[in-house]
Structure formats: structure tokens, C-alpha cells
Design a protein around this motif. Sequence first.
Motif, PDB file in Angstrom:
ATOM      1  N   LYS A 246      30.200  36.651  75.875  1.00 50.53           N
ATOM      2  CA  LYS A 246      29.929  36.785  77.309  1.00 50.53           C
ATOM      3  C   LYS A 246      30.315  35.505  78.019  1.00 50.53           C
ATOM      4  O   LYS A 246      29.820  34.412  77.670  1.00 50.53           O
ATOM      5  N   ALA A 247      31.170  35.634  79.021  1.00 46.34           N
ATOM      6  CA  ALA A 247      31.707  34.485  79.740  1.00 46.34           C
ATOM      7  C   ALA A 247      30.956  34.254  81.043  1.00 46.34           C
ATOM      8  O   ALA A 247      30.514  35.195  81.704  1.00 46.34           O
ATOM      9  N   SER A 248      30.838  32.993  81.414  1.00 48.58           N
ATOM     10  CA  SER A 248      30.265  32.623  82.709  1.00 48.58           C
ATOM     11  C   SER A 248      30.864  31.299  83.154  1.00 48.58           C
ATOM     12  O   SER A 248      31.451  30.568  82.363  1.00 48.58           O
ATOM     13  N   GLY A 249      30.720  31.025  84.443  1.00 50.20           N
ATOM     14  CA  GLY A 249      31.199  29.757  84.980  1.00 50.20           C
ATOM     15  C   GLY A 249      32.643  29.755  85.417  1.00 50.20           C
ATOM     16  O   GLY A 249      33.172  28.705  85.810  1.00 50.20           O
ATOM     17  N   TYR A 250      33.310  30.905  85.339  1.00 50.99           N
ATOM     18  CA  TYR A 250      34.684  31.025  85.821  1.00 50.99           C
ATOM     19  C   TYR A 250      34.958  32.494  86.105  1.00 50.99           C
ATOM     20  O   TYR A 250      34.169  33.372  85.748  1.00 50.99           O
ATOM     21  N   THR A 251      36.089  32.759  86.735  1.00 52.75           N
ATOM     22  CA  THR A 251      36.471  34.137  87.038  1.00 52.75           C
ATOM     23  C   THR A 251      37.081  34.756  85.791  1.00 52.75           C
ATOM     24  O   THR A 251      38.208  34.420  85.388  1.00 52.75           O
ATOM     25  N   PHE A 252      36.329  35.650  85.186  1.00 51.45           N
ATOM     26  CA  PHE A 252      36.681  36.214  83.873  1.00 51.45           C
ATOM     27  C   PHE A 252      38.072  36.813  83.864  1.00 51.45           C
ATOM     28  O   PHE A 252      38.853  36.608  82.924  1.00 51.45           O
ATOM     29  N   THR A 253      38.420  37.546  84.911  1.00 57.65           N
ATOM     30  CA  THR A 253      39.689  38.266  84.919  1.00 57.65           C
ATOM     31  C   THR A 253      40.897  37.371  85.192  1.00 57.65           C
ATOM     32  O   THR A 253      42.034  37.855  85.181  1.00 57.65           O
ATOM     33  N   ASN A 254      40.679  36.095  85.421  1.00 55.95           N
ATOM     34  CA  ASN A 254      41.789  35.152  85.590  1.00 55.95           C
ATOM     35  C   ASN A 254      42.251  34.531  84.283  1.00 55.95           C
ATOM     36  O   ASN A 254      43.175  33.700  84.276  1.00 55.95           O
ATOM     37  N   PHE A 255      41.634  34.931  83.189  1.00 58.61           N
ATOM     38  CA  PHE A 255      41.936  34.322  81.897  1.00 58.61           C
ATOM     39  C   PHE A 255      41.979  35.386  80.798  1.00 58.61           C
ATOM     40  O   PHE A 255      41.729  36.560  81.033  1.00 58.61           O
ATOM     41  N   GLY A 256      42.347  34.927  79.602  1.00 56.89           N
ATOM     42  CA  GLY A 256      42.262  35.763  78.412  1.00 56.89           C
ATOM     43  C   GLY A 256      41.253  35.167  77.448  1.00 56.89           C
ATOM     44  O   GLY A 256      40.657  34.111  77.700  1.00 56.89           O
ATOM     45  N   ILE A 257      41.047  35.877  76.358  1.00 56.29           N
ATOM     46  CA  ILE A 257      40.165  35.423  75.292  1.00 56.29           C
ATOM     47  C   ILE A 257      40.898  35.547  73.964  1.00 56.29           C
ATOM     48  O   ILE A 257      41.448  36.607  73.636  1.00 56.29           O
ATOM     49  N   SER A 258      40.933  34.459  73.228  1.00 55.00           N
ATOM     50  CA  SER A 258      41.421  34.501  71.843  1.00 55.00           C
ATOM     51  C   SER A 258      40.240  34.483  70.895  1.00 55.00           C
ATOM     52  O   SER A 258      39.160  33.998  71.235  1.00 55.00           O
ATOM     53  N   TRP A 259      40.466  35.013  69.694  1.00 53.16           N
ATOM     54  CA  TRP A 259      39.457  35.016  68.640  1.00 53.16           C
ATOM     55  C   TRP A 259      40.007  34.270  67.428  1.00 53.16           C
ATOM     56  O   TRP A 259      41.161  34.456  67.033  1.00 53.16           O
ATOM     57  N   VAL A 260      39.144  33.445  66.855  1.00 46.28           N
ATOM     58  CA  VAL A 260      39.502  32.583  65.716  1.00 46.28           C
ATOM     59  C   VAL A 260      38.413  32.752  64.668  1.00 46.28           C
ATOM     60  O   VAL A 260      37.236  32.861  65.028  1.00 46.28           O
ATOM     61  N   ARG A 261      38.793  32.743  63.399  1.00 51.98           N
ATOM     62  CA  ARG A 261      37.747  32.803  62.390  1.00 51.98           C
ATOM     63  C   ARG A 261      37.864  31.633  61.424  1.00 51.98           C
ATOM     64  O   ARG A 261      38.929  31.010  61.293  1.00 51.98           O
ATOM     65  N   GLN A 262      36.736  31.342  60.771  1.00 46.98           N
ATOM     66  CA  GLN A 262      36.679  30.257  59.804  1.00 46.98           C
ATOM     67  C   GLN A 262      35.812  30.693  58.635  1.00 46.98           C
ATOM     68  O   GLN A 262      34.590  30.801  58.763  1.00 46.98           O
ATOM     69  N   ALA A 263      36.455  30.989  57.511  1.00 52.35           N
ATOM     70  CA  ALA A 263      35.727  31.348  56.307  1.00 52.35           C
ATOM     71  C   ALA A 263      35.003  30.102  55.767  1.00 52.35           C
ATOM     72  O   ALA A 263      35.380  28.964  56.092  1.00 52.35           O
ATOM     73  N   PRO A 264      33.963  30.298  54.977  1.00 49.56           N
ATOM     74  CA  PRO A 264      33.185  29.153  54.476  1.00 49.56           C
ATOM     75  C   PRO A 264      34.061  28.124  53.777  1.00 49.56           C
ATOM     76  O   PRO A 264      34.820  28.448  52.857  1.00 49.56           O
ATOM     77  N   GLY A 265      33.990  26.886  54.254  1.00 48.24           N
ATOM     78  CA  GLY A 265      34.756  25.801  53.650  1.00 48.24           C
ATOM     79  C   GLY A 265      36.252  25.842  53.890  1.00 48.24           C
ATOM     80  O   GLY A 265      36.996  25.059  53.295  1.00 48.24           O
ATOM     81  N   GLN A 266      36.679  26.747  54.770  1.00 54.20           N
ATOM     82  CA  GLN A 266      38.111  26.922  55.006  1.00 54.20           C
ATOM     83  C   GLN A 266      38.495  26.486  56.421  1.00 54.20           C
ATOM     84  O   GLN A 266      37.654  26.041  57.211  1.00 54.20           O
ATOM     85  N   GLY A 267      39.778  26.625  56.736  1.00 49.84           N
ATOM     86  CA  GLY A 267      40.294  26.209  58.027  1.00 49.84           C
ATOM     87  C   GLY A 267      40.181  27.284  59.095  1.00 49.84           C
ATOM     88  O   GLY A 267      39.566  28.338  58.906  1.00 49.84           O
ATOM     89  N   LEU A 268      40.804  27.005  60.219  1.00 43.97           N
ATOM     90  CA  LEU A 268      40.759  27.884  61.386  1.00 43.97           C
ATOM     91  C   LEU A 268      41.934  28.852  61.336  1.00 43.97           C
ATOM     92  O   LEU A 268      43.065  28.474  61.008  1.00 43.97           O
ATOM     93  N   GLU A 269      41.668  30.101  61.696  1.00 42.96           N
ATOM     94  CA  GLU A 269      42.686  31.155  61.613  1.00 42.96           C
ATOM     95  C   GLU A 269      42.621  31.991  62.889  1.00 42.96           C
ATOM     96  O   GLU A 269      41.562  32.549  63.207  1.00 42.96           O
ATOM     97  N   TRP A 270      43.724  32.086  63.597  1.00 48.05           N
ATOM     98  CA  TRP A 270      43.777  32.876  64.840  1.00 48.05           C
ATOM     99  C   TRP A 270      43.908  34.350  64.496  1.00 48.05           C
ATOM    100  O   TRP A 270      44.755  34.742  63.692  1.00 48.05           O
ATOM    101  N   LEU A 271      43.059  35.171  65.141  1.00 45.16           N
ATOM    102  CA  LEU A 271      43.039  36.607  64.881  1.00 45.16           C
ATOM    103  C   LEU A 271      43.818  37.399  65.924  1.00 45.16           C
ATOM    104  O   LEU A 271      44.564  38.333  65.590  1.00 45.16           O
ATOM    105  N   GLY A 272      43.625  37.044  67.174  1.00 44.59           N
ATOM    106  CA  GLY A 272      44.247  37.829  68.216  1.00 44.59           C
ATOM    107  C   GLY A 272      43.767  37.390  69.586  1.00 44.59           C
ATOM    108  O   GLY A 272      42.915  36.512  69.724  1.00 44.59           O
ATOM    109  N   TRP A 273      44.316  38.031  70.611  1.00 49.75           N
ATOM    110  CA  TRP A 273      44.077  37.661  72.018  1.00 49.75           C
ATOM    111  C   TRP A 273      44.028  38.917  72.856  1.00 49.75           C
ATOM    112  O   TRP A 273      44.708  39.925  72.553  1.00 49.75           O
ATOM    113  N   ILE A 274      43.215  38.847  73.926  1.00 46.16           N
ATOM    114  CA  ILE A 274      43.199  39.916  74.899  1.00 46.16           C
ATOM    115  C   ILE A 274      43.200  39.300  76.285  1.00 46.16           C
ATOM    116  O   ILE A 274      42.536  38.281  76.530  1.00 46.16           O
ATOM    117  N   SER A 275      43.942  39.903  77.181  1.00 48.76           N
ATOM    118  CA  SER A 275      43.922  39.499  78.578  1.00 48.76           C
ATOM    119  C   SER A 275      42.751  40.182  79.279  1.00 48.76           C
ATOM    120  O   SER A 275      42.662  41.420  79.258  1.00 48.76           O
TER     121      SER A 275
END
Lengths: 106, 121
Positions: B23-52
Amino acid sequence: DIQMTQSPSSLSASVGDRVTITCRASQGLRNYLAWYQQKPGKLPQLLIYAASTLESGVPSRFSGSGSGTDFTLTINGLQPEDVATYYCQKYSVPPTFGQGTRVEIK
Amino acid sequence: QVQLVQSGAEVKKPGASVKVSCKASGYTFTNFGISWVRQAPGQGLEWLGWISAHNGKTNYAEKFQDKISLTTDTSTNTAFLQLRSLRADDTAVYYCARDYPREPSDCFRHWGQGTLISVSS
């Protein structure tokens, strides 16, 4: 897709040392290159964007440089609070992270 | 100030699905997108996807095309990540991050606090 390779995977240095982390792209990038710091159990925090621009609020001992395929994060004067894992990221499509570099104090 | 607040940790059995909210706040939500990143235990960062959040356009990492679905609800300024056919190796902390509205091409200045998804029988 462009792959991002960081080196070293880990390092140990003394307080006050200059520390350098390298990130190499498999193809040339524009300057869409960011560096993040992630302390244990915490969120990643943006340090550097556009390869060399320091994010607001980040201490000036951090700096970024490079272009094309080779980029560098430098910590001038390592501090105990800099113990963390550092990631590079290319943020052109698709966004891709390096595998991370763990920094410890000797 | 920009805030991204994610839903709480979940424990799921293999084969199940789960939906994580951001849930986003503090800005106009529809002016941006959201990316999702995951991090398995003890592992690095991995980009999953994006939505406008502007038009609902999505861009998924090839590796996760059959694993995730991204949606938004502009009436509540919330982005959603659905993970299906969960396996043990989907156990990770999942982060949302604010991104550009036209394509996933911004550095991640603002992050959600992370949601731990544990998959175990």
C-alpha cells in the motif's frame, strides 16, 4: 539480457581503509547503474545512482565511478557502520542486480 | 513522505498460492510503477517484475513469467503480487519498490518493509 558481475564476493578491511568494489556488465550500459547497501536484517538502501551521483543523506565517503561495462563503488575511510552487503544494479529493462559483496571489519 | 507498507508474513504449503499487498502513500500512486524484488535466505536480490500503476502494463522477468501475477487497485493505492504453485525454494522476503510508470527503469529509492513468505509442508 545483460549480466552484472560483482567482485570480490566478500572482503575484510580495517577501519579507515579505502575499499573498492567492482561491478562489470556483460554489455555496455548507459549510466543506469546504482549501488545499494544492505545491513543485516534491513532493507536495501540506495547509495549511488547514475553511476556516480550520491543519494541525498549518504555520507560523502561513498563514491561511484565508471562507464560502459566497468563500474566501481569506493568507500574512502571504512567505518564500523559500513559493515553490510553491497549490490550493484543496472536499472534499465530488465533490472538486474549483481550478486553482492559482503564487507566486514578486520 | 513516500511510504510503501506491505502485508504480513505468511506460511504456505507447497502448491498453494499467496497474494502480497503493497500500500502506497505520500505520492500520487498512478504517476509511478511498482517493481517487486525477492531475497531468499542468505541470498542476493532478484527482480521479479514491474507493473505500471498508471495503466496496468506489466513486465515480468522471464524466470518468473509462470510464477507471478502483478495487479494494482488504484482506488486503494495498492499493488499486489500473487505467487502460485509455491515451492520450498520460493521461501524468501518479497519487497515492493517504487519505479517509473512507463517501464521498469528507475533505481529503487523507496522500498516496502518486506514480506516473508515461507513455504513448508
